[in-house]
Design a protein around this motif. Structure first.
Motif, PDB file in Angstrom:
ATOM      1  N   ASN A   1      -6.671  -1.089   8.038  1.00 16.14           N
ATOM      2  CA  ASN A   1      -6.818  -2.048   6.937  1.00 16.14           C
ATOM      3  C   ASN A   1      -6.954  -1.330   5.597  1.00 16.14           C
ATOM      4  O   ASN A   1      -7.356  -0.172   5.522  1.00 16.14           O
ATOM      5  CB  ASN A   1      -7.929  -3.078   7.193  1.00 16.14           C
ATOM      6  N   GLU A   2      -6.568  -2.051   4.547  1.00 14.89           N
ATOM      7  CA  GLU A   2      -6.477  -1.488   3.200  1.00 14.89           C
ATOM      8  C   GLU A   2      -7.783  -0.857   2.754  1.00 14.89           C
ATOM      9  O   GLU A   2      -7.797   0.222   2.167  1.00 14.89           O
ATOM     10  CB  GLU A   2      -6.156  -2.601   2.203  1.00 14.89           C
ATOM     11  N   LYS A   3      -8.887  -1.541   3.082  1.00 11.07           N
ATOM     12  CA  LYS A   3     -10.191  -1.066   2.619  1.00 11.07           C
ATOM     13  C   LYS A   3     -10.478   0.324   3.208  1.00 11.07           C
ATOM     14  O   LYS A   3     -10.918   1.234   2.503  1.00 11.07           O
ATOM     15  CB  LYS A   3     -11.259  -2.081   3.063  1.00 11.07           C
TER      16      LYS A   3
ATOM     17  N   LYS B   1      -8.268   2.506   4.413  1.00 10.77           N
ATOM     18  CA  LYS B   1      -7.310   3.500   3.899  1.00 10.77           C
ATOM     19  C   LYS B   1      -7.792   4.015   2.540  1.00 10.77           C
ATOM     20  O   LYS B   1      -7.806   5.216   2.287  1.00 10.77           O
ATOM     21  CB  LYS B   1      -5.922   2.867   3.742  1.00 10.77           C
ATOM     22  N   LYS B   2      -8.197   3.061   1.680  1.00  9.24           N
ATOM     23  CA  LYS B   2      -8.656   3.457   0.336  1.00  9.24           C
ATOM     24  C   LYS B   2      -9.950   4.247   0.409  1.00  9.24           C
ATOM     25  O   LYS B   2     -10.157   5.189  -0.354  1.00  9.24           O
ATOM     26  CB  LYS B   2      -8.832   2.213  -0.546  1.00  9.24           C
TER      27      LYS B   2
ATOM     28  N   ASP C   1       4.202   2.520  -0.223  1.00 10.22           N
ATOM     29  CA  ASP C   1       2.883   1.930   0.038  1.00 10.22           C
ATOM     30  C   ASP C   1       1.812   3.013   0.127  1.00 10.22           C
ATOM     31  O   ASP C   1       0.673   2.814  -0.300  1.00 10.22           O
ATOM     32  CB  ASP C   1       2.901   1.107   1.331  1.00 10.22           C
TER      33      ASP C   1
ATOM     34  N   LYS D   1       0.801   3.998  -3.295  1.00 14.92           N
ATOM     35  CA  LYS D   1      -0.021   2.993  -3.998  1.00 14.92           C
ATOM     36  C   LYS D   1      -1.512   3.176  -3.726  1.00 14.92           C
ATOM     37  O   LYS D   1      -2.349   2.741  -4.505  1.00 14.92           O
ATOM     38  CB  LYS D   1       0.388   1.584  -3.560  1.00 14.92           C
ATOM     39  N   LEU D   2      -1.860   3.810  -2.605  1.00 13.63           N
ATOM     40  CA  LEU D   2      -3.286   4.025  -2.303  1.00 13.63           C
ATOM     41  C   LEU D   2      -3.970   4.869  -3.376  1.00 13.63           C
ATOM     42  O   LEU D   2      -5.187   4.894  -3.474  1.00 13.63           O
ATOM     43  CB  LEU D   2      -3.451   4.737  -0.950  1.00 13.63           C
TER      44      LEU D   2
END
Ligand SMILES: C[S@@+](CC[C@H](N)C(=O)[O-])C[C@H]1O[C@@H](n2cnc3c(N)ncnc32)[C@H](O)[C@@H]1O
Length: 263
Positions: free
Chosen positions: A126-128, A130-131, A196, A199-200
């Motif tokens: 999930n994005e959270k 990964k960031k 993508d 973008k992180l």
């Protein structure tokens, strides 16, 4: 959140695997090692303090410690950390421990001259998370430190997984309007379109350096590559090194390496 169940699955799968052997299994796998090492050596400064996150059994970290760098290696899988400890017991400039890329709180801000995140990004869904992994990696890097992040290219899921294992129907059965197929948490591997992944790093304190196709076309034709004569293989490797930063080479490489500098 990076729930414990998913974490347990990763540890369970890796504990059953022989990651120590992966990078020397054949020429195709070894190319990833040679290329990544080539870029580490291109950017590392003499005497550097290096952190590797997701170091497995220490293929990179122990080699770097033997070259004289001061290396700290962490991994989520306790079995691998035990292997590293055993392999590196005579090295005074090496330490290793179990740690999660999402929480490197055992290290202060701006501790390392180079940070290598070589594995965790394959497993964050999930994005959270990964960031968070990007944030933690950059946090422990000193200003000006080069940071490298390995990730899996999305097209390689189709070629090296879908086509090779006759899973094309399954792989293509859930595809979005961009041709992106679903990553499968049960399989633990997560892949990215290059754009993508980049973008992180939006709104982070980092400056993009390059993006490298570390194994290029080799994983698509490992048997052919293994059958090449030494002379032909050397010529192929030379070509690969010359072209591995070109956008043309990126998509079908199984592994990609995003390189940036902490600002
Ligand atoms: C494919 S291996 C890569 C090992 C080695 N760095 C290499 O490039 O060959 C991925 C490694 O990342 C570790 N890993 C996965 N998720 C992690 C996380 N969140 N934090 C730390 N290590 C993690 C796994 O235990 C495994 O050893």
């Amino acid at each position: 959140m990076f729930v414990n169940k998913h974490k347990d699955l990763i540890v369970q799968k890796y504990s059953a695997d022989d990651e120590d052997e992966r990078l020397v299994r054949d020429r195709s796998h070894n190319l990833e090692y040679l290329t990544t090492m080539r870029y580490i050596q291109k950017f590392v400064k003499p005497g550097a303090k290096i952190l590797e996150i997701g170091a497995a059994t220490g293929r990179y970290s122990i080699a770097l410690a033997k070259m004289g760098y001061n290396v700290t290696a962490v991994d989520l899988t306790p079995k691998y950390v035990e292997v590293m400890k055993r392999k590196a017991r005579k090295l005074k400039n090496f330490q290793c421990m179990v740690a999660d890329a999402l929480d490197l709180s055992m290290f202060k801000d701006k501790t390392f001259d180079m940070v290598l995140n070589l594995g965790p990004m394959y497993h964050l869904f999930n994005e959270k998370d990964k960031k968070q992994a990007v944030k933690e990696t950059l946090r422990v890097a000193k200003k000006g430190a080069v940071c490298m992040f390995a990730y899996i290219s999305h097209a390689s899921m189709i070629t090296n997984y879908g086509l090779r294992h006759d899973m094309v129907y399954n792989v293509f059965s859930e595809m979005d309007e961009t041709g992106r197929v679903r990553d499968i948490p049960e399989d633990i591997f997560m892949s990215f379109y290059v754009e993508d992944f980049k973008k992180l790093f939006n709104r982070t304190k980092s400056k993009y350096i390059t993006n490298v196709a570390t194994d290029g076309i080799a994983p698509m034709m490992p048997d052919w590559i293994d059958r090449l004569s030494k002379k032909a293989y050397d010529a192929f490797v030379k070509w690969h090194f010359m072209t591995c930063e070109r956008p043309d080479q990126q998509g079908y490489s199984s592994h990609l390496l995003y390189i940036c500098k902490k600002q």
